[in-house]
Each structure stands twice: as C-alpha cells, then as structure tokens.
Design a protein around this motif. Sequence first.
Motif, PDB file in Angstrom:
ATOM      1  N   THR A 136     101.522  38.200 -28.748  1.00 20.65           N
ATOM      2  CA  THR A 136      99.908  38.434 -28.804  1.00 20.65           C
ATOM      3  C   THR A 136      99.704  39.376 -30.091  1.00 20.65           C
ATOM      4  N   MET A 137      98.334  39.514 -30.155  1.00 23.56           N
ATOM      5  CA  MET A 137      97.900  40.044 -31.412  1.00 23.56           C
ATOM      6  C   MET A 137      97.271  41.514 -30.955  1.00 23.56           C
ATOM      7  N   ALA A 138      97.181  42.337 -31.685  1.00 23.22           N
ATOM      8  CA  ALA A 138      96.424  43.904 -31.754  1.00 23.22           C
ATOM      9  C   ALA A 138      94.940  43.394 -31.325  1.00 23.22           C
ATOM     10  N   THR A 139      94.347  44.194 -30.900  1.00 24.24           N
ATOM     11  CA  THR A 139      92.708  44.227 -30.701  1.00 24.24           C
ATOM     12  C   THR A 139      92.040  44.239 -31.969  1.00 24.24           C
ATOM     13  N   TRP A 140      91.038  43.615 -32.321  1.00 22.23           N
ATOM     14  CA  TRP A 140      90.286  43.697 -33.611  1.00 22.23           C
ATOM     15  C   TRP A 140      89.791  45.201 -33.812  1.00 22.23           C
ATOM     16  N   ASP A 141      89.470  45.777 -32.817  1.00 27.91           N
ATOM     17  CA  ASP A 141      89.184  47.345 -33.000  1.00 27.91           C
ATOM     18  C   ASP A 141      90.157  48.038 -33.462  1.00 27.91           C
ATOM     19  N   ASP A 142      91.335  47.935 -33.151  1.00 25.13           N
ATOM     20  CA  ASP A 142      92.580  48.619 -33.620  1.00 25.13           C
ATOM     21  C   ASP A 142      92.599  48.313 -34.968  1.00 25.13           C
ATOM     22  N   VAL A 143      92.590  46.867 -35.101  1.00 26.08           N
ATOM     23  CA  VAL A 143      93.256  46.461 -36.872  1.00 26.08           C
ATOM     24  C   VAL A 143      92.074  46.829 -37.750  1.00 26.08           C
ATOM     25  N   ARG A 144      90.864  46.990 -37.284  1.00 22.03           N
ATOM     26  CA  ARG A 144      89.648  47.387 -38.344  1.00 22.03           C
ATOM     27  C   ARG A 144      89.858  48.942 -38.431  1.00 22.03           C
ATOM     28  N   ARG A 145      90.221  49.690 -37.335  1.00 23.91           N
ATOM     29  CA  ARG A 145      90.210  51.118 -37.445  1.00 23.91           C
ATOM     30  C   ARG A 145      91.265  51.672 -38.089  1.00 23.91           C
ATOM     31  N   MET A 146      92.393  50.677 -38.703  1.00 21.53           N
ATOM     32  CA  MET A 146      93.346  51.152 -39.249  1.00 21.53           C
ATOM     33  C   MET A 146      93.225  50.692 -40.936  1.00 21.53           C
ATOM     34  N   ASN A 147      91.879  50.318 -41.264  1.00 21.33           N
ATOM     35  CA  ASN A 147      91.896  49.880 -42.627  1.00 21.33           C
ATOM     36  C   ASN A 147      90.692  50.470 -43.099  1.00 21.33           C
ATOM     37  N   PRO A 148      90.637  51.333 -44.146  1.00 22.73           N
ATOM     38  CA  PRO A 148      89.617  52.255 -44.704  1.00 22.73           C
ATOM     39  C   PRO A 148      88.578  51.245 -45.535  1.00 22.73           C
ATOM     40  N   MET A 149      88.874  50.102 -45.906  1.00 28.67           N
ATOM     41  CA  MET A 149      87.988  49.167 -46.423  1.00 28.67           C
ATOM     42  C   MET A 149      86.772  48.786 -45.524  1.00 28.67           C
ATOM     43  N   TYR A 150      86.997  48.945 -44.213  1.00 25.08           N
ATOM     44  CA  TYR A 150      85.919  48.377 -43.650  1.00 25.08           C
ATOM     45  C   TYR A 150      84.765  49.548 -43.388  1.00 25.08           C
ATOM     46  N   PHE A 151      85.233  50.609 -43.606  1.00 21.49           N
ATOM     47  CA  PHE A 151      84.271  52.084 -43.542  1.00 21.49           C
ATOM     48  C   PHE A 151      83.564  52.350 -44.549  1.00 21.49           C
ATOM     49  N   ILE A 152      83.875  51.936 -45.741  1.00 24.54           N
ATOM     50  CA  ILE A 152      83.131  52.265 -47.164  1.00 24.54           C
ATOM     51  C   ILE A 152      81.850  51.631 -47.137  1.00 24.54           C
ATOM     52  N   GLY A 153      80.641  52.244 -47.018  1.00 15.59           N
ATOM     53  CA  GLY A 153      79.332  51.838 -47.144  1.00 15.59           C
ATOM     54  C   GLY A 153      78.841  51.508 -45.585  1.00 15.59           C
TER      55      GLY A 153
END
Length: 523
Positions: free
Chosen positions: A431-448
């Motif tokens: 299985t794969m982790a939820t998209w929410d958890d993947v994005r919440r562990m990546n600072p690139m998605y929050f800049i801007g």
Amino acid sequence: MKVKQAKYSLKFNAKNYTKETLKLEGQDVAFRAYRDVVYTAKPASVASESMSIFIPEAYFQKGGTVNGYTAKTAPIFLPNGVGGYMPGDSKEPSASERMSGGANASLVALSKGYVVAAPAVRGRTTVGDDGKTYVGKAPALLVDYKAAVRYLRHNRHRLPAGNTDRIISDGTSAGGALSALLGATGNSKEYDAELRAIGAAHERDDIFAAMAYCPITDLDHADMAYEWMFNGVNEAYQHSAPMSPLLPLKAGSMPGALKVGDAVVPLGPGPVVQGDSAAADRPDNAPVEDSSAVEMTQAERVASDQLKALFPDYVNSLGLKDRQGRALTLDEDGTGSFADYIKSVYAASAQSALDAGEDLSALDWLTIENGMVKDVDLAKYAAWATRLKAAPAFDKFDRSSGENDEFGTTDNTPRHFTGFSLTRDKEAGATMATWDDVRRMNPMYFIGQQGVTIAPHWRIRHGAKDRDTSLAVPALLALKLQDSGYDVDFASPWGKGHAGDYDLAELFDWADGICKAADTRKK
C-alpha cells in the motif's frame, strides 16, 4: 474499561531547575536547567513529548547580559536530535559531541547568550504509552516540533528569559528535513487535528529562522534527484545487513527491531555500521555504510535510468530562477541551466578549498586554470563521491527503507510514498501512504501557500561529498525559498559528507547577524 489518559499542565514551572556549569574553551558556561518539561497536555508518549530548557545564569542577575542579549531579547535555539526519522532525543548541552568534534550546538548557543529549548520528539519506532500502537509515524515528528514551539509561546510570560519571536530551529539529515518543515509550515491548519489530539497549546507555531544540515527531504521526488546525480555509478556502498520491514509490535519486544537474516537486532542509538567505513561524523541512525561496494542489479539500473528521466519534468514544473533572474531548467537528457547551477555550487565549494591552500589537482572532475575553478564534470563528480544507495534510494520496492517505515501504519507496516515504487512492488497487498501525509512531510508544497507563515531566514548546508541524498534536493528548497523572497544562505562546504553542526562559529555568527539586525529595526 477505558483507561483515562493523564493530562499535563501547559504552565511552565520556573522553580523546578538545577544550576549547572560546563567548560567551553576553558571558560565556564553557567546555566539553569529545566528538565522533563512535558510540552503537550495529552502526550501520546511522555518521554518523546518532553523538553529540556536551558537558560544562561547571567539572565538571573540584575542587568545581566550575554553577547549583547538580555533576558528579554535572548533568541531561543531549538535543536532536534532526529536522525533516520527515528525518535529524537533532547539535545542537552555537551562539551564533547561526536559530530561537531567538540562542544555541541546547545552548549555553544548558551555561551552566546541563547536560551536553549531542546525537545524530544516522536519517531518512526515510537510506541505510545498505551503499549499498543506506533505513534511516531508521519507527520508526528513535525507535530511534536510545532507543539514545542506553541508551548514556548504559551509560556512567554512565565519563562525567565527568551524572546519567542526569535525562535531558531536546527537539525541534521532527517532532523534537517524536520527543521525545514518547521520553518516552511508555520501556522498551517493542515496539522491542527494532530495538534489537538496531543493537547498542544493554542498558539502560533511559526519560527524566525531555520537551520538545516543535509536535509533528507522532498521525499516524493528524492529518488529522481538521486538518480539524476548518480545515474551511471553502478556500485553502492549500502548493502550489508539490508533492513527488512520492521517487525510487528509484540509484548515485551523492543520497538524498531530489525530482522537481519535470521537475527533480530534492536535499534539503539548511533548509526548502524558494517565493516569499518562509517565516517565518524555521520549522524545518529544514518543508513548502513560498508567499506566495499556491490554492483547494482539489472533491475536497479533500469530503475535508475527511469527515475533520472523523470527528474527534468519536476524541476521544470517549479519555475525556478537564479539570483540573476535566469530560468533554471533541465533538458530531457538531464543537462541545462539547473545542472549548470549545481555545477556552480560545487565550483564555489572547490574554490574555497583552493583559496585555503588545498591541492585539488588530482580531482579529474574539476577544471582548474591559474588557481580558478573553471568547470565541473557532474558525471565524474558522482564517480568520485561514490554512490551510497542503490536505486531507488528512498522508496524501496520492498519497502525496506527508513523512509518507508516513516510513512508506515500504526501497526508498523511500512508503506510506499511514490507511485513509481508502488507499481513495482511484487508483494500482493502493498500500500501507499495517504497523499495528505506525503505532502505534509514535504516543505516544498507549503512555500507560497496562503495562510502559512514561512520563516524569514534560512541557512542550508549540504556537504560537497554528501551522497545520502542529491545536492539537487536542498538546492531546490533553497531556490524556491529565495525566489519567494526569503533570506537564504545556501552552500556546499568542501570536505564535508553527510554531517552537521561542523561550523558552529559561522552558524552563530549568522544567527547573531539576523537577530541583532531584526532587533535594531524593531527599535
């Protein structure tokens, strides 16, 4: 019958301390230590959600100052001890620390007049106080770091010293990623549910500055970046005693035990080492490193080619520019202005070594003319640096990496975090982790992102011989922050591998510069 969870006060007790002194370069550093401060009202793990706070003794004397700071203006240094996404211990002041080779960052910070708030945080092997579930999977470590910031702000009038508008985080490797995440996700509502669950204080969690050494971050693109850099190098040094999926939690077992062959090995502090090659300055819980290399399999080489081919589209999607406004892009073959930018970072590093008198004439990846570095050959650089990890470097097809475990379930089942590896996993039911958890562990998605408060100041370092991740990963983070208007100090120090806190004098000169400049503007 359901056992009622203990609830802890969020009020700081200023009377519960010890007076202590450590030596730094022959001088006494006196401070008060407030230990075992639980920073959440409903901790999932008391030991992992407690911090120690250290305050220079001078601030308890009338008119006391250190390095130009007062009790009111003293910045707060917030180090984390995370490595390998394992639980992070409180970074207590120490006069002898393995990575720095001398005093650790917490002791140096105290000597410079900083208040040190050193939280422990949950990690991927943390079992809750209920003894039943793993409570440190993504994004728990960031939730805890945020809760520590909120606790400090909640107690800004109870703390004997410390300016809660001058909080500066610091971490190395996965801890560098954590520091970057804290700096990039200030006040984001995407973590509110988890913060409420542990009883975090209702305060802001943005910070003033983030220091990140060799951050293992941007995990959903890190495999592409790694192969863009190391494709063509077909021997890897991480191969002995491969880590299989973590064992299920059983009564009496140690969290985080690994199955290596037929043996069960509990994970303790310090790096896992095979042979005699592990560098002394590698962070705790860094990946296995061997003294000899093993050829990658044909399947791994194919994966390397495929991942490298995916990287240009990702880089080009970011729309990044250098300081001169030039677009940084990659062509299909992996060359282009972004590759030239990476060359320039390595060239600057090598130039600093040349200027310091080092002989680099034996390095075939550098073109040097009249004492100046004129060009860098990235393919030859990769061969010189050597490859640590076989492809894929992070999201392993068999889910055997620490990052797979970080994205695991509460019953300790590791998961994928990229579609590339999920579709190549041969085990039924992967299985794969939820998209929410993947994005919440990546600072690139929050800049801007609207509604997020980014730290205004950043210092990012990635050693010139670091091959735990690709230089492209911290470079992309630095560039995106820089393009978004934030103050970024980014460099690749010569002679450094996967390590941190090796330049504490320069680090605190930088921190003093931004803090004192801000204080001057405030006046």
